[in-house]
Write a protein that holds these residues in place. Structure first.
Motif: not given
Length: 283
Positions: A120-122, A171-173, A179-182, A273-281
């Motif tokens: 969450i800090a990142y 901006t936030l959206s 981030i999700a599209l990444s 973002v909650r569903l897709t963000f991971r440190w490692i793919r």
């Protein structure tokens, strides 16, 4: 000492620690952003250059007035809100989408996973970067519009309050969607090839580069599902005179619709973002 005192104190200390890490991450992300000259050009200066180009080439924009006649608007006045919306989209979706995709595939996120930094800090650092750089870009665009092309900016506090909440929501959206599209590119090398065309198509389809009234009816209707169309509408509502509302799709500024649409995209971005963000793919 009650049993609930220690957990609450620990929770408060953990929150304070996360906030300190996030603040430090925002500063780091902003410094890193402005050190990458190609990134600064394509996401920070690009809307400024386009404003100058459109304002110099077209000079005026002609719109039907609904009574068989037409209304002319200085091109700089019309394109300033559009370029502000474009800048928000570039700083959020394009910049963060490419940046996080590269960080995931070059091992940066994997290394961060081994540090005490919570995810969450990142993410807060990325959102903070989008807000800080977005504010700087908006100031530059407004100054160029006013000083170089004589665009009259509003003097009412209400207009700037509208500008502020549209800017923050947009901006936030956009940042969350970026981030999700990444997750979409297969590698960091393909990130620009995947994300930039999406951003360009969305802008063309939302009337950012082309006079909105010249778009086909189906495209005008379809653009209502895209956040940048609502960001541009909100910026026009904040910066343009009230009589220009008659030139909109429904003849009104529809700020309630802007707030609802951007709020929906903000929530959707949080979920993605909650569903897709991971440190490692994961393969």
């Amino acid at each position: 000492m009650s049993r609930t005192t220690l957990p609450r104190a620990t929770s408060a200390a953990g929150l304070a620690r996360t906030m300190r890490i996030a603040a430090g991450r925002v500063a780091y992300e902003v410094r890193t952003y402005f050190r990458q000259l190609d990134q600064v050009f394509f996401t920070f200066l690009f809307p400024v250059l386009l404003l100058g180009l459109f304002a110099s080439v077209f000079e005026t924009m002609t719109f039907p007035d609904g009574a068989g006649g037409s209304t002319e608007i200085p091109a700089a006045e019309y394109y300033l809100p559009a370029m502000l919306a474009s800048g928000i989209l570039l700083s959020g979706v394009q910049n963060l989408g490419v940046d996080v995709a590269i960080a995931r595939t070059n091992g940066t996120l994997k290394r961060l996973a081994g540090t005490p930094m919570p995810p969450i800090a990142y993410l807060a650092g990325k959102l903070g970067q989008a807000l800080v750089t977005g504010v700087a870009q908006a100031v530059v665009l407004l100054l160029v519009g006013r000083l170089a092309f004589g665009v009259e900016l509003p003097s009412e506090a209400g207009a700037w309050a509208t500008f502020a909440w549209v800017f923050v929501l947009g901006t936030l959206s956009s940042a969350l969607l970026g981030i999700a599209l990444s997750r979409l590119p297969r590698s960091g090398r393909s990130a620009t090839a995947v994300i930039i065309p999406i951003v360009l198509v969305v802008q063309f389809g939302s009337g950012i580069f082309i006079q909105f009234s010249l778009l086909p009816d189906w495209m005008q209707q379809a653009s209502q599902a895209l956040p940048v169309a609502w960001m541009a509408l909100g910026m026009r509502a904040a910066l343009l005179p009230d009589e220009y509302a008659a030139l909109e799709l429904d003849g009104v500024w529809n700020l309630g619709g802007v707030a609802l649409a951007l709020g929906i995209w903000l929530v959707l971005g949080l979920v993605l973002v909650r569903l897709t963000f991971r440190w490692i793919r994961r393969s």
